[in-house]
Design a protein around this motif. Sequence first.
Motif, mmCIF file in Angstrom:
data_model
loop_
_atom_site.group_PDB
_atom_site.id
_atom_site.type_symbol
_atom_site.label_atom_id
_atom_site.label_comp_id
_atom_site.label_asym_id
_atom_site.label_seq_id
_atom_site.Cartn_x
_atom_site.Cartn_y
_atom_site.Cartn_z
ATOM 1 N N TYR A 197 0.828 -1.201 0.000
ATOM 2 C CA TYR A 197 0.000 0.000 0.000
ATOM 3 C C TYR A 197 0.868 1.259 0.000
ATOM 4 O O TYR A 197 0.601 2.221 -0.727
ATOM 5 N N ILE A 220 2.528 1.759 -3.466
ATOM 6 C CA ILE A 220 1.554 2.223 -4.458
ATOM 7 C C ILE A 220 1.232 3.699 -4.239
ATOM 8 O O ILE A 220 1.156 4.489 -5.191
ATOM 9 N N SER A 278 -4.239 0.163 -7.657
ATOM 10 C CA SER A 278 -3.909 -1.256 -7.454
ATOM 11 C C SER A 278 -3.974 -2.051 -8.750
ATOM 12 O O SER A 278 -3.240 -3.021 -8.931
ATOM 13 N N ALA A 333 -3.766 -7.027 -0.865
ATOM 14 C CA ALA A 333 -3.795 -5.681 -1.439
ATOM 15 C C ALA A 333 -4.610 -5.630 -2.732
ATOM 16 O O ALA A 333 -4.716 -4.574 -3.356
ATOM 17 N N ILE A 382 -3.981 -6.960 -5.680
ATOM 18 C CA ILE A 382 -3.214 -6.716 -6.899
ATOM 19 C C ILE A 382 -2.818 -8.048 -7.522
ATOM 20 O O ILE A 382 -2.874 -9.099 -6.877
#
Length: 215
Positions: A147, A150, A157, A176, A178
Amino acid sequence: MTIKSVLFDFDGTLADTLPLSFKAFREVFLKYENKLLTDEEIIETFGPTEEEIIENNIFNKDLVNEAIEYYYVIFEKHFHEMVTMPQEILDLLKELTLLHIKMSIITNKSRKCLDICLKNLGITDFFITTIAGDEVTLPKPDPEGIYRSIHMMNLRSDEVVFVGDSNADITAGKSANILTIGAHWFGTVQNTEFSIEPDHIFTRTEELKSFIKEL
């Protein structure tokens, strides 16, 4: 779907450093605990940073700092003997750079240990950000580092993939939300089989390059 960033684990993903880590931990625990640990027993301690692993497993707390320093003595002494920069990894990083893919490292290694590795391998400049295990409140498998990375790169994401060799990596990526890539291109990896299935498993870096180009 357009991929703008690849997040990498470090050990067993970007460099074959696990055998060196095993050696350093083994010598520490042999010297300070009189225990000869197998690779599998050492892997079971993974999650915290190197310093925390030693602190958690040394009975005499007065010797913890000395044991940590001894770890780094062994790690640096044998680095160039045991760790090289694979050409296929270097080619991967160069090609992703040419594709304007932002790259980041998210590792449970300590900042000190990560910097030793990046400096000796000469790959520091490829990465927009690097997040070490002692720079987060919760290390992988928690997604905090993902997180944070990013956010620092101002991405969404769905513009990011995470590449790693361990269950902790895949769990963090899934948490997350992704895309996750299981990296099995080194002979030594943390998990030869994933308890949580990645979206893809690649055994050659060429597969990752082709995948990113397609997206």
